[in-house]
Scaffold this active site. Structure first.
Site, PDB file in Angstrom:
ATOM      1  CD  GLU A 198     -18.273  13.484 -96.022  1.00 11.51           C
ATOM      2  OE1 GLU A 198     -18.497  12.257 -96.022  1.00 11.51           O
ATOM      3  OE2 GLU A 198     -17.370  14.019 -95.329  1.00 11.51           O
TER       4      GLU A 198
ATOM      5  CB  SER B 199     -17.858   9.248 -98.988  1.00  8.76           C
ATOM      6  OG  SER B 199     -17.491  10.388 -98.246  1.00  8.76           O
TER       7      SER B 199
ATOM      8  NE  ARG C  23     -18.939  16.649 -83.417  1.00 12.55           N
ATOM      9  CZ  ARG C  23     -17.864  16.275 -84.117  1.00 12.55           C
ATOM     10  NH1 ARG C  23     -17.589  15.000 -84.249  1.00 12.55           N
ATOM     11  NH2 ARG C  23     -17.072  17.163 -84.663  1.00 12.55           N
TER      12      ARG C  23
ATOM     13  NE  ARG D 135     -21.067   6.013 -89.673  1.00 14.62           N
ATOM     14  CZ  ARG D 135     -20.732   6.432 -90.893  1.00 14.62           C
ATOM     15  NH1 ARG D 135     -20.047   7.559 -91.025  1.00 14.62           N
ATOM     16  NH2 ARG D 135     -21.094   5.750 -91.962  1.00 14.62           N
TER      17      ARG D 135
ATOM     18  NE  ARG E 196     -22.232  16.690 -91.164  1.00 20.34           N
ATOM     19  CZ  ARG E 196     -20.925  16.636 -90.976  1.00 20.34           C
ATOM     20  NH1 ARG E 196     -20.096  16.678 -92.014  1.00 20.34           N
ATOM     21  NH2 ARG E 196     -20.424  16.545 -89.759  1.00 20.34           N
TER      22      ARG E 196
END
Length: 428
Positions: free
Chosen positions: A349, A352, A276, A261, A391
């Site tokens: 996070e 999801s 990141r 990404r 993470r």
């Protein structure tokens, strides 16, 4: 993708639901395009009927020996108008499809209102924050001290944001991936898949990654293919254009993949290291279910992702995302956030779990045939990180660090690391 018939019949409701995400839609444009298409279709039908009538009359005259040259000329002229109308319909349909593909999914009624993360709803937490008798370092401090992570050399061989794991670090990353795959396959009933790590444009459209997010993707221009942002893309598209027997549902897939990404935004201490990156590893869960089963399936997927964190003995919380925080394809979503103690503590996070309802299925044309017969229906698709390692590793490095400067290996990972209980140094 949305159903233009639903928009036609419920324009105000559609706009109101999309507005819950903080988005506006030009309903008049969509309805005007739909009206143009429908009028052109009626016109085309009338011309085709007239063509059939003329064709029959030409046949009758041919049999009786009567002159039909005038009718043949009319037939040729009519054929030209038919081709022109067919082209008009295709152009209008392409524009409608383009407009619909750019619109995010509608939030489910179960999704709370809100515009940003402050409006997300706390659901539950598990465990307790770790206590230290020393000042814990952040994940990058720990990893560099142990010599298990090298961003500098990753930058040299590829560019900023591409990590290189070394020695016990690479072993730890591999252990996490294998542990999560084994858990989901052996205890949660998923079928493991190994899919390509690149996807074509139709797959990216089908899963909802583009056109909205195309600028965030790594694209190979020569072949018009994309590096995977998540294996959700390939898993969802395994059944693109298919009609699945109802008896085959639910379908539960799990896959590992590297994820690529173009993370953009400000950089600083809060985004350094694995906070990141442009490449990370993830184990992804995807389900295909009947519409009436999708919200129960989402709750199950959340509990399956939670189980990973429980077995790693990590303090975490579950939050329900508000409408303004949903991803493009999601109608409802839970985030799992794990506690990281560095810099005074913060939530990270790590997963999801989203219900996309029939949004992806419409884009990818994935339906199921009811067992009792009847018209095929669109399936509901769900996806969930089970988990992303980036993470998650941040939390592990910070929570399992020792005052002596080593790293304790979580008990559940030791069998995947040749029985090691501690990582001291991988600099040699």
């Amino acid at each position: 993708m949305h159903d233009i018939r639903y928009i036609r019949n419920h324009p105000d409701e559609f706009a109101r639901k999309l507005a819950r995400r903080g988005l506006e839609v030009d309903i008049d444009l969509l309805l005007n395009l739909d009206g143009v298409r429908r009028e052109a279709v009626l016109k085309l039908d009338r011309m085709r009927e007239k063509r059939n009538t003329i064709s029959q009359e030409i046949g009758r005259r041919k049999k009786s020996g009567d002159e039909a040259s005038e009718l043949r000329e009319e037939m040729i002229a009519l054929g030209g108008r038919i081709k022109g109308t067919e082209a008009e319909i295709r152009t209008t349909e392409d524009r409608i499809r383009s407009e619909l593909l750019s619109l995010a999914n509608l939030p489910a009624d179960e999704t709370p209102d809100g515009v940003n993360e402050d409006d997300n709803v706390f659901v539950r937490d598990w465990g307790q924050p770790p206590q230290f008798d020393f000042e814990p370092g952040d994940h990058l401090d720990v990893a560099e001290r142990l010599g298990i992570l090298d961003f500098k050399r990753g930058g040299k061989v590829t560019g900023s944001g591409f990590p290189v794991w070394s020695g016990a670090g690479a072993e730890l990353e591999r252990a996490l991936i294998n542990f999560m795959l084994d858990l989901h396959i052996r205890e949660h009933g998923y079928r493991e898949m190994m899919t390509p790590f690149i996807a074509n444009r139709n797959s990216m459209i089908g899963s909802g990654q583009i056109p909205k997010l195309e600028d965030d993707m790594y694209h190979i221009d020569r072949d018009d293919i994309f590096l995977l942002p998540t294996s959700e893309v390939t898993l969802v598209n395994l059944h693109r254009g298919e009609i699945i027997p109802e008896t085959d549902l639910p379908i539960k897939y799990v896959a590992y993949s590297p994820c690529f990404r173009r993370e953009a935004g400000a950089y600083g201490r809060a985004t350094r290291g694995f906070m990141r990156v442009h490449q990370f590893n993830k184990v992804e869960m995807v389900r295909f279910v009947k519409p009436e089963d999708s919200f129960a399936a989402m709750e199950e997927m959340v509990s399956e992702a939670e189980e990973v964190l429980k077995r790693l003995d990590l303090h975490y919380r579950v939050v329900k995302l508000c409408a303004g925080e949903l991803s493009f394809a999601a109608s409802a979503c839970y985030d799992l956030e794990v506690w990281g103690p560095a810099d005074g503590g913060r939530w990270l996070e790590v997963s999801s779990c989203s219900n996309c309802e029939d949004f992806q299925a419409r884009r990818a044309d994935i339906r199921f045939r009811p067992a009792g017969g009847g018209k095929p229906e669109f399936v509901h698709t769900l996806n969930g990180s089970g988990l992303a390692t980036s993470r998650l590793v941040v939390a592990l490095l910070e929570i399992y660090q020792t005052e002596e400067g080593s790293l304790a290996v979580p008990p559940v990972l030791r069998s995947y690391m040749n029985g090691a209980t501690v990582v001291t140094s991988s600099k040699e």
